[in-house]
Write a protein that holds these residues in place. Sequence first.
Motif, PDB file in Angstrom:
ATOM      1  N   ASP A   1      -9.738   4.107  -3.414  1.00 40.72           N
ATOM      2  CA  ASP A   1      -8.786   5.004  -2.764  1.00 40.72           C
ATOM      3  C   ASP A   1      -7.385   4.394  -2.622  1.00 40.72           C
ATOM      4  N   MET A   2      -7.124   3.323  -3.375  1.00 37.58           N
ATOM      5  CA  MET A   2      -5.798   2.696  -3.324  1.00 37.58           C
ATOM      6  C   MET A   2      -4.730   3.682  -3.784  1.00 37.58           C
ATOM      7  N   ILE A   3      -3.588   3.604  -3.132  1.00 37.61           N
ATOM      8  CA  ILE A   3      -2.459   4.397  -3.609  1.00 37.61           C
ATOM      9  C   ILE A   3      -2.025   3.814  -4.957  1.00 37.61           C
ATOM     10  N   PRO A   4      -1.471   4.613  -5.849  1.00 41.63           N
ATOM     11  CA  PRO A   4      -1.111   4.122  -7.185  1.00 41.63           C
ATOM     12  C   PRO A   4      -0.196   2.898  -7.177  1.00 41.63           C
ATOM     13  N   GLU A   5       0.741   2.865  -6.238  1.00 42.75           N
ATOM     14  CA  GLU A   5       1.681   1.735  -6.178  1.00 42.75           C
ATOM     15  C   GLU A   5       0.950   0.415  -5.898  1.00 42.75           C
ATOM     16  N   LEU A   6      -0.022   0.457  -4.997  1.00 43.60           N
ATOM     17  CA  LEU A   6      -0.789  -0.744  -4.677  1.00 43.60           C
ATOM     18  C   LEU A   6      -1.715  -1.101  -5.839  1.00 43.60           C
ATOM     19  N   ASP A   7      -2.296  -0.108  -6.462  1.00 42.74           N
ATOM     20  CA  ASP A   7      -3.162  -0.320  -7.619  1.00 42.74           C
ATOM     21  C   ASP A   7      -2.397  -1.039  -8.732  1.00 42.74           C
TER      22      ASP A   7
ATOM     23  N   GLU B 207       3.103   3.545   5.416  1.00 36.23           N
ATOM     24  CA  GLU B 207       3.481   2.153   5.656  1.00 36.23           C
ATOM     25  C   GLU B 207       3.235   1.296   4.411  1.00 36.23           C
ATOM     26  N   GLN B 208       2.166   1.606   3.676  1.00 38.24           N
ATOM     27  CA  GLN B 208       1.893   0.882   2.437  1.00 38.24           C
ATOM     28  C   GLN B 208       3.025   1.093   1.432  1.00 38.24           C
ATOM     29  N   ILE B 209       3.463   2.340   1.300  1.00 36.85           N
ATOM     30  CA  ILE B 209       4.544   2.653   0.363  1.00 36.85           C
ATOM     31  C   ILE B 209       5.825   1.941   0.767  1.00 36.85           C
ATOM     32  N   GLU B 210       6.122   1.951   2.072  1.00 36.59           N
ATOM     33  CA  GLU B 210       7.326   1.247   2.557  1.00 36.59           C
ATOM     34  C   GLU B 210       7.242  -0.237   2.239  1.00 36.59           C
ATOM     35  N   LEU B 211       6.084  -0.850   2.496  1.00 37.56           N
ATOM     36  CA  LEU B 211       5.900  -2.275   2.223  1.00 37.56           C
ATOM     37  C   LEU B 211       6.078  -2.564   0.732  1.00 37.56           C
TER      38      LEU B 211
END
Length: 173
Positions: A129-135, A159-163
Amino acid sequence: MESVKSRGVIEPIVITPDKVIVSGHQRVRACKELGIEEAICNVRIYNNEDEILQDLLETNIRQRGDVGGSAKKVGKRIKELERIYGIEHGGNRNIQDEKNSSCPKTQSQLASYMGMDVRTLQNYKLLADMIPELDNLVDTGIVTKTTALAIMKELSEEEQIELIDSLVFILIL
């Protein structure tokens, strides 16, 4: 490719009656690259798409000896196998596939079948379920799977996207 070149196709390619490849994609690719126009195929009749998917996933696990692929893909494969086997919340509460007693019926059995421990299996499911950016960061090795899990557990998607956006800015500098 070297195996097909030196010995031909030893293990038949598995296809559906309408010629969809279930097992043998790499053998077919090797044959095409080598100019081989014919290969042995086994035609299997499936009752539904889940049977095709189950054969595809299980064959890849058996042939490769591991699940392979990105962390997100491994997690998705695990989730699909759990759905197909009816494994929910750690075990199959509605064991209706008694004819196939070799099917895993618990997360523990599935983890063992896939050559990993239960905790690793559960972590891969989270990584599905990771967001694409983190993947992308995990795939490129910038972020480890362990770090990705920690980020996912501690931060909302926003918050993940911001990071990640701030990391990209730092990496560019």
